[in-house]
Scaffold this motif. Structure first.
Motif, mmCIF file in Angstrom:
data_model
loop_
_atom_site.group_PDB
_atom_site.id
_atom_site.type_symbol
_atom_site.label_atom_id
_atom_site.label_comp_id
_atom_site.label_asym_id
_atom_site.label_seq_id
_atom_site.Cartn_x
_atom_site.Cartn_y
_atom_site.Cartn_z
ATOM 1 N N PRO A 11 0.825 -1.210 0.000
ATOM 2 C CA PRO A 11 0.000 0.000 0.000
ATOM 3 C C PRO A 11 0.861 1.263 0.000
ATOM 4 C CG PRO A 11 0.051 -0.932 2.191
ATOM 5 C CD PRO A 11 0.775 -1.900 1.279
ATOM 6 N N MET A 13 0.471 5.934 0.047
ATOM 7 C CA MET A 13 -0.423 7.065 0.240
ATOM 8 C C MET A 13 0.351 8.364 0.097
ATOM 9 S SD MET A 13 -3.613 7.967 1.160
ATOM 10 C CE MET A 13 -4.262 6.459 1.879
ATOM 11 N N THR A 121 -1.937 -5.812 3.659
ATOM 12 C CA THR A 121 -2.300 -4.689 2.794
ATOM 13 C C THR A 121 -3.434 -3.888 3.426
ATOM 14 O OG1 THR A 121 -1.596 -5.853 0.789
ATOM 15 C CG2 THR A 121 -3.159 -4.041 0.506
ATOM 16 N N THR A 125 -2.920 -0.163 4.931
ATOM 17 C CA THR A 125 -3.741 0.878 4.306
ATOM 18 C C THR A 125 -4.413 1.724 5.383
ATOM 19 O OG1 THR A 125 -4.071 -0.436 2.306
ATOM 20 C CG2 THR A 125 -5.684 1.308 2.745
#
Length: 155
Positions: A11, A13, A121, A125
């Protein structure tokens, strides 16, 4: 020829904060407890083990950092059996940071490894979303504690 890849959680961001702030949020438990674990025994660095706790679940783990490059990368192992976690910090335009987490080395047969990667994951996340909310807005969302509330059967 069939190529087998190791199941890996990956993941990532974008966080609208300077890379140094995002890096500090991962290494300093006084900040990390705002969005992930409930207690950390010390800062992450390359020379010691730290202990992380999720007291709402009665769960803890020992973290061993094998490499740390300020504002770039953290490589650590954790869990039992241990897996490797690599945090990658990438400076982006506009005083922002892309934070990616790679978790691999899951034990078991192929199906068990895939299950571990899928679960990781999802978990990472939530960690990244919580970090984004805290760092950008000062909000503590309680994502980790709300992921497995009491009374909801494990599935």
């Amino acid at each position: 020829m069939q190529i087998h890849e190791t199941p890996t959680a990956e993941p990532g961001m974008l966080i609208r904060r300077l890379i140094a702030e995002v890096f500090e949020a991962i290494v300093d438990p006084a900040i990390t407890t705002k969005f992930w674990f409930t207690h950390g025994s010390g800062r992450l660095d390359g020379s010691k083990e730290v202990h992380w706790e999720w007291r709402m679940y009665g769960v803890s783990t020992t973290v061993r950092v094998s490499e740390i490059v300020r504002n770039e990368r953290i490589v650590m192992t954790w869990s039992d059996p241990p897996t490797t976690v690599v945090w990658i910090f990438t400076e982006m335009p506009g005083r922002t940071t892309f934070l990616e987490v790679r978790n691999f080395g899951f034990a078991g047969n192929g199906d068990e490894q895939v299950k571990g990667a899928v679960g990781s994951t999802g978990g990472f996340t939530l960690v990244l979303a919580g970090a984004k909310a805290w760092l950008e807005q000062g909000l503590t969302l309680g994502l980790i504690g709300d992921r497995h509330p009491n009374g909801v059967p494990a599935g």
